[in-house]
Scaffold this active site. Structure first.
Site, PDB file in Angstrom:
ATOM      1  N   CYS A  82       0.838  -1.202   0.000  1.00 50.34           N
ATOM      2  CA  CYS A  82       0.000   0.000   0.000  1.00 50.34           C
ATOM      3  C   CYS A  82       0.879   1.261   0.000  1.00 50.34           C
ATOM      4  O   CYS A  82       1.528   1.556  -0.992  1.00 50.34           O
ATOM      5  CB  CYS A  82      -0.964  -0.039   1.176  1.00 50.34           C
ATOM      6  N   HIS A 169      -3.560  -5.051   0.573  1.00 53.06           N
ATOM      7  CA  HIS A 169      -3.083  -5.560   1.869  1.00 53.06           C
ATOM      8  C   HIS A 169      -3.178  -7.091   1.905  1.00 53.06           C
ATOM      9  O   HIS A 169      -4.225  -7.645   2.255  1.00 53.06           O
ATOM     10  CB  HIS A 169      -3.915  -4.965   3.004  1.00 53.06           C
ATOM     11  N   GLU A 171      -1.924  -8.987   4.067  1.00 54.69           N
ATOM     12  CA  GLU A 171      -1.875  -9.463   5.453  1.00 54.69           C
ATOM     13  C   GLU A 171      -3.245  -9.652   6.082  1.00 54.69           C
ATOM     14  O   GLU A 171      -3.373 -10.362   7.088  1.00 54.69           O
ATOM     15  CB  GLU A 171      -1.032  -8.511   6.312  1.00 54.69           C
TER      16      GLU A 171
END
Length: 524
Positions: A82, A169, A171
């Site tokens: 990001c 993202h 994660e």
């Protein structure tokens, strides 16, 4: 800790600890550092890879968090996420601008499967976007390897230098194949072998404790919570009776909890240590008599703990080390405020050093996240009922009793809470046995609280005037926000019936449906 590691450089994003956790799930050790960390220090750590996190800023604005071009010339693979992706492009000669269309939430993304990041990822996959800027022009040497309908550069790579930029993202769980992407970077691109495992951590930590402590004495305040229990287990395995644990039973624990702690860590337990249990129930009840304001109760409970611990510490005399159950999130949060380029040592001592005669702090869990602490506990053989204990506030039942705390009120809430948790646990176990998985309604935290309300009831043809118990159960990911859990009505009926019939002094049971916000999980 001498081992392969990946460094996460923090730019202020909300998911930064999650990035580190995901890397560790790939069995690779990972640490978080501020973006202000000196480049020479990063180089000296000899990382196998570097990940640049997200953040709330625009990288092209004056004063925005940044990094030097030299970071990308260390010969170490770098992955930007990001803001980190945008910063990478900005620093290396690309262009970042306000996006004509902002992207937030789940987004259909098309990836180039020839990329090392996406080799085993579906060509069309769902990712989690959260950006108002976009990469309008990639830096020289880069190739676009993912895009969306509104984002022409969802990912780019420079394979010659092992540099990767991802606009989304990976994660977060909303990115359906994010774990694969991070695994591909950490284990594939970075070449990490994946040797970070809990059995190795426990073994290495025990060796490190022995080397550090030598023949010294260690003192630990044992609360019975997960962190202090696992810290006690590690220290005991390392140094045995050189460790003294002081367990202050303030009478505000869950039913039988004090005895459970003693059964594990006391003289008859499985750990070789000096265990001191201080039964201070009456002392606490006396101090809390007539006190109704929540913050006043918290203050009294905290200050009285200090006094009790001080008295015991003076009896013990000088020690070489004061042990604490500090965990990695405490360490990260203490050092990423922008005041220090490196994560500072976090001493979660709460006023104790003023009166404990010790030379040094020892924190055996300071490199672990909460879920890893639990894994370490299991590795040490600590019983599951301690390792997977629900969150419990420091002031204990003192803030689950609305108004004044008395011994009788503690009895009521202990008994009601025990029944409630037992029935929910039973229902969950039965569902798992029948369906092979946990029920969707299974709460992350559930407990009983005692209201300060008494009302008229009828039991056995006689009028009663007793207390109402409130049942609380929530589903949450991070405990920052929470929704009430939809426990089956028949389970709640059983709980209600048992509490009213088995707990003297209760004639009503309420179920709290309040979410957080506007409410809090605890009542006070």
């Amino acid at each position: 800790m001498d081992q392969e590691k990946v460094i996460v450089i923090d730019f202020g994003g909300q998911y930064n600890q999650l990035v580190a956790r995901r890397v560790r799930e790939c069995n690779v050790y990972c640490e978080i550092y501020s973006y202000k960390t000196d480049l020479a220090q990063i180089k000296a750590m000899n990382p196998k890879g570097i990940i640049l996190t997200g953040g709330p800023n625009s990288c092209y604005e004056d004063g925005a968090p940044t990094c030097t071009k030299e970071l990308f010339e260390l010969g170490v693979p770098v992955l930007g996420l990001c803001y980190g992706a945008q910063l990478m492009q900005h620093v290396l000669g690309g262009k970042v601008e306000k996006a004509p269309v902002r992207e937030y939430g789940k987004t259909e993304t098309f990836v180039d499967k020839s990329s090392a990041l996406f080799s085993d990822v579906s060509e069309k996959t769902i990712v989690w976007m959260s950006h108002f800027d976009y990469i309008s022009q990639i830096a020289p040497g880069f190739k676009i390897v993912a895009h969306t309908a509104d984002c022409p550069v969802a990912a780019a790579e420079c394979t010659e230098k092992n540099l990767y930029a991802i606009q989304f993202h990976p994660e977060v769980l909303h990115t359906q194949e994010g774990t694969k992407m991070l695994h591909n970077f950490v284990r594939g691109v970075c070449g990490c072998a994946g040797t970070w495992k809990m059995d190795a951590f426990v073994e290495n930590t025990i060796k490190e404790i022995r080397e550090k402590v030598g023949s010294g004495k260690v003192l630990l305040a044992l609360s019975g919570g997960v962190d202090s229990s696992v810290a006690a287990g590690l220290l005991s395995r390392a140094i045995g009776k050189q460790l003294t644990c002081v367990f202050v039973d303030h009478g505000l624990l869950r039913k039988d909890e004090g005895d459970e702690v003693e059964s594990v860590f006391g003289p008859e337990g499985q750990f070789d240590l000096n265990f001191i249990r201080v039964n201070a129930q009456e002392r606490y009840y006396s101090k809390l008599a007539g006190v109704t304001e929540p913050e006043a109760k918290r203050k009294i409970i905290g200050e009285e703990f200090i006094r009790v611990f001080e008295e015991e510490a003076k009896k013990i005399g000088a020690v070489d080390f004061l042990a604490q159950g500090t965990i990695y999130p405490d360490v990260v949060e203490s050092g990423l405020g922008g005041e220090s380029a490196v994560i500072k040592s976090h001493h979660n001592v709460g006023g104790l050093p003023d009166f404990v005669d010790f030379k040094e702090i020892i924190e055996p869990l300071r490199n672990l996240f909460k879920d890893e602490v639990r894994k370490a506990g299991l590795e040490l053989g600590i019983p599951e009922h301690l390792v997977f204990r629900q969150p419990f506030p420091g002031p204990g039942l003192g803030i689950r009793i609305i108004g004044e705390v008395t011994a009788d009120k503690v009895r009521i809430v202990q008994d009601a809470d025990f029944i409630y948790r037992s029935e929910v646990d039973k229902a969950v176990a039965e569902y798992k046995k029948a369906n092979g998985k946990a029920p969707a309604w299974m709460p992350n935290q559930y407990f009983a609280a005692l209201t300060n309300m008494r009302s008229v009831g009828v039991m056995g043809d006689e009028r009663t005037y007793d207390y109402a118990v409130a049942l609380r159960a929530v589903n949450t990911i991070d405990f920052m926000t929470a929704e009430s859990a939809e426990i089956p009505f028949e389970v709640l009926q059983t709980v209600m019936s048992r509490i009213i019939n088995e707990v003297r002094g209760v004639n009503r049971v309420f179920y709290d449906l309040t979410s957080k916000p506007p409410g809090t999980i605890e009542f006070e």
